[in-house]
Enzyme design. Structure first.
Site, PDB file in Angstrom:
ATOM      1  N   HIS A 283       0.876  -1.176   0.000  1.00  0.00           N
ATOM      2  CA  HIS A 283       0.000   0.000   0.000  1.00  0.00           C
ATOM      3  C   HIS A 283       0.919   1.232   0.000  1.00  0.00           C
ATOM      4  CE1 HIS A 283      -2.783   2.985   1.703  1.00  0.00           C
ATOM      5  NE2 HIS A 283      -3.768   2.187   1.365  1.00  0.00           N
TER       6      HIS A 283
ATOM      7  N   ASP B 171       3.223  -4.153   8.101  1.00  0.00           N
ATOM      8  CA  ASP B 171       1.987  -3.404   7.895  1.00  0.00           C
ATOM      9  C   ASP B 171       0.841  -4.394   8.124  1.00  0.00           C
ATOM     10  OD1 ASP B 171      -0.313  -2.340   6.881  1.00  0.00           O
ATOM     11  OD2 ASP B 171       0.557  -1.627   5.012  1.00  0.00           O
TER      12      ASP B 171
ATOM     13  N   GLN C 233      -4.374  -5.020   7.148  1.00  0.00           N
ATOM     14  CA  GLN C 233      -5.384  -5.978   6.671  1.00  0.00           C
ATOM     15  C   GLN C 233      -5.303  -7.325   7.388  1.00  0.00           C
ATOM     16  OE1 GLN C 233      -7.769  -5.034   4.807  1.00  0.00           O
ATOM     17  NE2 GLN C 233      -6.993  -3.195   3.836  1.00  0.00           N
TER      18      GLN C 233
ATOM     19  N   LYS D 220     -10.539  -0.458  10.540  1.00  0.00           N
ATOM     20  CA  LYS D 220     -10.745  -1.661   9.723  1.00  0.00           C
ATOM     21  C   LYS D 220     -11.118  -2.852  10.597  1.00  0.00           C
ATOM     22  CE  LYS D 220      -7.252  -0.178   6.365  1.00  0.00           C
ATOM     23  NZ  LYS D 220      -7.989   0.305   5.203  1.00  0.00           N
TER      24      LYS D 220
ATOM     25  N   CYS E 299      -4.775   2.307  -3.781  1.00  0.00           N
ATOM     26  CA  CYS E 299      -3.539   2.866  -3.207  1.00  0.00           C
ATOM     27  C   CYS E 299      -2.349   1.937  -3.402  1.00  0.00           C
ATOM     28  CB  CYS E 299      -3.690   3.210  -1.723  1.00  0.00           C
ATOM     29  SG  CYS E 299      -4.914   4.446  -1.403  1.00  0.00           S
TER      30      CYS E 299
END
Ligand code: 7TS
Length: 405
Positions: free
Chosen positions: A119, A196, A199, A222, A359
């Protein structure tokens, strides 16, 4: 009927005359009333600033704010609350590592390794740090399905590799990357790994100690929590050595006319009035996730993605991107129809999907497409939502003059 849907007030409405089919949880999840009520309760009954003064409401707000930090610590299995820093979200968390750790530690000859599937939030901060320090930004190789090639990585990681920064789960392909193996690999060469988790944390069990990772960034919005708050986890000894990147109230121990001293972890990274309501809301979201259980959530989201992938793959003219084993989303294209047109027709049916580059412009180039359609799932979705999507895709094809399967 999905047993969790009733917890999410947004589903009481219709959108464009249809029951809402929300397939955009990777962008942001919906919020259960437990989270909404926690925010309301704070604002209605104990709204106050934290860490200041000694009045009753201030103490209650401080306890709730710091209580949320302890919930996060437990949820990700950090050793100490000193390792849990509240930030504005994943983007801010990664920027703190890049600006603070990166700028202080990197110089010419050093290497930062990322992947083409990051991302932009886990890409641009490293581009910037590479420019300002003279370090080199290089890319780990991905297999055709977007998964990391560990054998290649073993060849690529070397003693110059000071930082690997990688997504745990891709927001476009749903790929789960082998972060524990990568952590072991980079540690052997004296580097660190930044993960990261935007997700992954909302969909699977997180254990920073078991994985051995150095930093983890994720966003509350999220994972059923409010917007405007996220977390930077970092190993205590690394955070201890890092300088803050924001300066002002709350983060100081002592202030002189020309020099100041920072307070201890984690507050040294939380300059200014913190995101009090956000943290309390995130704490309520963690309670909600834990009540269902992360294993159950993973199985549910995984099964839905599998079902959707199988069904979409059967539609003539549909290309699905990414590996078979994936977390909670399906990305696809319909031959000859622009993703935005697909999303517009679906929206008219009350089906919310995402269309665009997500993104991830370098990943779009890697996939050799300008954009894709993405359907992403969470606990309030079920097979009926996937069926509505499939029907919607067929309607889209008819609308644009293609035969259905
Ligand atoms: N990293 C990944 C893997 C993401 O998916 C996102 C947001 C971010 C970082 C940034 O998170 P933020 O909360 O700081 O904005 N992903 C998406 C998406 O896929 N569609 O909208 C936002």
């Amino acid at each position: 009927m999905n047993p969790y849907k009733k917890d999410f007030p947004i589903f009481k409405q219709t959108v464009n005359g249809h029951p809402l089919v929300y397939l955009d949880s990777s962008a942001t999840s919906q919020k259960p009333f437990q989270v909404i009520e926690a925010l309301e309760d704070y604002y209605k009954t104990y709204n106050s600033n934290v860490h200041r003064g000694v009045h009753t409401l201030g103490t209650k707000a401080t306890d709730a704010y710091e209580g949320a930090r302890e919930k996060v610590r437990r949820f990700i299995n950090a050793r100490s609350t000193k390792e849990v820093i509240f930030t504005r979200g994943t983007t801010t968390a990664i920027n703190i590592v890049a600006q603070s750790y990166g700028r202080a530690r990197l110089s010419k000859g050093d290497e930062i390794l990322i992947t083409p599937a990051e991302h932009h939030s886990n890409l641009i901060p490293w581009q910037q740090v590479a420019k300002s320090t003279g370090a080199t930004l290089n890319y780990l190789s991905l297999r055709q399905d977007g998964s990391l090639d560990l054998d290649q990585a073993k060849e690529q990681v070397n003693t110059n590799t000071k930082i690997i920064a990688i997504h745990h789960v891709s927001n476009v392909l749903g790929t789960i990357q082998p972060i524990a193996e990568l952590a072991a690999l980079v540690h052997k060469q004296g580097g660190i790994i930044v993960v990261d988790g935007a997700q992954s944390v909302p969909h699977l069990n997180t254990d920073v100690q078991q994985w051995g990772i150095d930093f983890l960034a994720f966003s509350s919005h999220k994972m059923f929590g409010p917007t405007g708050i996220g977390v930077l986890y970092g190993k205590e000894h690394l955070l201890e050595e890092m300088e803050p990147i924001e300066f002002g109230g709350e983060m100081i121990d002592e202030v002189g006319l020309y020099e100041s001293k920072w307070t201890e972890l984690p507050w040294k990274f939380e300059g200014g009035t913190p995101i009090i309501a956000g943290a309390i809301g995130l704490g309520a979201a963690i309670d909600y996730l834990e009540e269902i259980g992360m294993e159950q959530i993973f199985q549910h989201d995984h099964a839905l993605a599998k079902y959707a992938m199988e069904e979409i793959s059967r539609i003539e003219g549909c290309t699905v991107y990414g590996p078979k084993e994936r977390v909670g989303l399906v990305t696809f294209n319909l031959e000859g129809i622009h993703p935005h047109d697909v999303a517009t027709v679906l929206d008219a049916k009350g089906i919310a999907v995402r269309a665009g580059h997500h993104c991830c412009q370098p990943l779009m180039r890697w996939l050799e497409v300008p954009a894709t359609v993405r359907a992403s799932f969470h606990i309030y979705n079920d097979d009926a939502d996937v069926d509505a999507l499939i029907k919607g895709i067929q309607t889209t094809k008819e609308y644009f003059g293609y035969a259905t399967r």
